[in-house]
Motif scaffolding. Sequence first.
Motif, PDB file in Angstrom:
ATOM      1  N   PRO A 187       0.820  -1.227   0.000  1.00  0.00           N
ATOM      2  CA  PRO A 187       0.000   0.000   0.000  1.00  0.00           C
ATOM      3  C   PRO A 187       0.844   1.263   0.000  1.00  0.00           C
ATOM      4  O   PRO A 187       0.458   2.267  -0.614  1.00  0.00           O
ATOM      5  N   ALA A 188       1.997   1.234   0.676  1.00  0.00           N
ATOM      6  CA  ALA A 188       2.853   2.423   0.689  1.00  0.00           C
ATOM      7  C   ALA A 188       3.373   2.744  -0.711  1.00  0.00           C
ATOM      8  O   ALA A 188       3.373   3.910  -1.141  1.00  0.00           O
ATOM      9  N   VAL A 189       3.805   1.718  -1.436  1.00  0.00           N
ATOM     10  CA  VAL A 189       4.322   1.930  -2.798  1.00  0.00           C
ATOM     11  C   VAL A 189       3.203   2.397  -3.733  1.00  0.00           C
ATOM     12  O   VAL A 189       3.388   3.330  -4.524  1.00  0.00           O
ATOM     13  N   VAL A 190       2.029   1.761  -3.643  1.00  0.00           N
ATOM     14  CA  VAL A 190       0.917   2.120  -4.538  1.00  0.00           C
ATOM     15  C   VAL A 190       0.471   3.561  -4.307  1.00  0.00           C
ATOM     16  O   VAL A 190       0.280   4.331  -5.252  1.00  0.00           O
ATOM     17  N   VAL A 191       0.304   3.946  -3.043  1.00  0.00           N
ATOM     18  CA  VAL A 191      -0.099   5.325  -2.743  1.00  0.00           C
ATOM     19  C   VAL A 191       1.003   6.296  -3.145  1.00  0.00           C
ATOM     20  O   VAL A 191       0.730   7.377  -3.689  1.00  0.00           O
ATOM     21  N   GLY A 192       2.264   5.910  -2.893  1.00  0.00           N
ATOM     22  CA  GLY A 192       3.385   6.777  -3.262  1.00  0.00           C
ATOM     23  C   GLY A 192       3.476   7.016  -4.757  1.00  0.00           C
ATOM     24  O   GLY A 192       3.917   8.088  -5.195  1.00  0.00           O
ATOM     25  N   LEU A 193       3.079   6.034  -5.563  1.00  0.00           N
ATOM     26  CA  LEU A 193       3.083   6.201  -7.016  1.00  0.00           C
ATOM     27  C   LEU A 193       1.821   6.896  -7.513  1.00  0.00           C
ATOM     28  O   LEU A 193       1.868   7.674  -8.466  1.00  0.00           O
ATOM     29  N   ALA A 194       0.689   6.621  -6.861  1.00  0.00           N
ATOM     30  CA  ALA A 194      -0.580   7.186  -7.336  1.00  0.00           C
ATOM     31  C   ALA A 194      -0.675   8.678  -7.085  1.00  0.00           C
ATOM     32  O   ALA A 194      -1.221   9.419  -7.916  1.00  0.00           O
ATOM     33  N   LEU A 195      -0.156   9.149  -5.949  1.00  0.00           N
ATOM     34  CA  LEU A 195      -0.306  10.565  -5.624  1.00  0.00           C
ATOM     35  C   LEU A 195       0.363  11.477  -6.644  1.00  0.00           C
ATOM     36  O   LEU A 195      -0.283  12.407  -7.156  1.00  0.00           O
ATOM     37  N   PRO A 196       1.644  11.282  -7.011  1.00  0.00           N
ATOM     38  CA  PRO A 196       2.212  12.162  -8.044  1.00  0.00           C
ATOM     39  C   PRO A 196       1.534  12.014  -9.400  1.00  0.00           C
ATOM     40  O   PRO A 196       1.424  12.991 -10.153  1.00  0.00           O
ATOM     41  N   LEU A 197       1.061  10.802  -9.721  1.00  0.00           N
ATOM     42  CA  LEU A 197       0.357  10.617 -10.984  1.00  0.00           C
ATOM     43  C   LEU A 197      -0.943  11.413 -11.005  1.00  0.00           C
ATOM     44  O   LEU A 197      -1.269  12.082 -11.992  1.00  0.00           O
TER      45      LEU A 197
END
Length: 332
Positions: free
Chosen positions: A191-201
């Motif tokens: 979840p940390a990686v997914v949220v970390g990638l989704a927010l800048p996108l």
Amino acid sequence: MTAGLLAALAAAVLAALALGSVRIPPREVVAALLPGAEPSPFRTIVLDVRLPRVLLGLAVGAGLGVVGTVLQALVRNRLADPFLLGISSGASTGAVLVLVLGIGATTAVALPAGAFAGSLAAFLLVYGLARNGGGMTGTRLVLAGVTISYVFTALTTLVLVASSRPEHFREALYWSLGGLGSARWDTVWLPAVVVGLALPLLLALARPLDLLLVGEEGAIVLGLDVARFRAAVFVLVSLVTAVLVAASGAVGFIGLMVPHAARLLVGAAHRALLPVAALGGAVALVVADLAARTVAAPQDVPVGVLTALIGGPLFLWLMRRRSVDGTEGAPA
């Protein structure tokens, strides 16, 4: 504003690491986090028990805040969130099916994959119902989402009743109520990686999200392919929601109420709104989980129960306010 939220987040994290069934002095918490610190019972509690739980709360809270904000912009309705649109219920059904059928349930990707399939199926049904018989409106989509949410909840119950293993009921209760109690280091990273990638996108999509606020026709005139944009962002939102539900269960109302608070602070422009919603969601869930751990200590209350008890009355107040103001169905 961002500095204030970061300070609140730091205070919430420190309190969450220090408070619980065993109270740890703040200086001991800081010492336990330092590299090369001597082994001690306090260090074990902080690093192996509380820190993974806090980090999972940060990721899930931030993700729900961002997802709720984006959904409200996509459907131009401030009552929209993953729970109301049926995405969380669909993700829960997919995850429970993986558990009951034992389809690679021991692997790290099986639950998120099942949850994603369920969330995507739920949203496709909601989207189809909302468009059936005329143009899709925010109110129509929310009503369709509530209906599909009930359907997937019933499917989850049916799957559990058909199961012959009683432990499935205990596991499913986790998904239906939501909680961070099962957090471990090996469950935090996804979840940390997914949220970390989704927010800048999603930040890169701030301008198209702003265009939707002027209305679908206005967005098309300004050059936005609304149908394709909505479809792509809905898939992304479903993926993020699925991973969050797979990690923490269906925690309601964070994705509904946090975007409202964020708009009061920074307005509706998404380049400023999304980071504030992420920080606000992280603070809200960490504080809610701390309360859930301490309000009936040593009993660990599922955090979803607490967010529902707080968010439910706030949601009713919001609906009443919109009705009285004559703004029901107004855009986000």
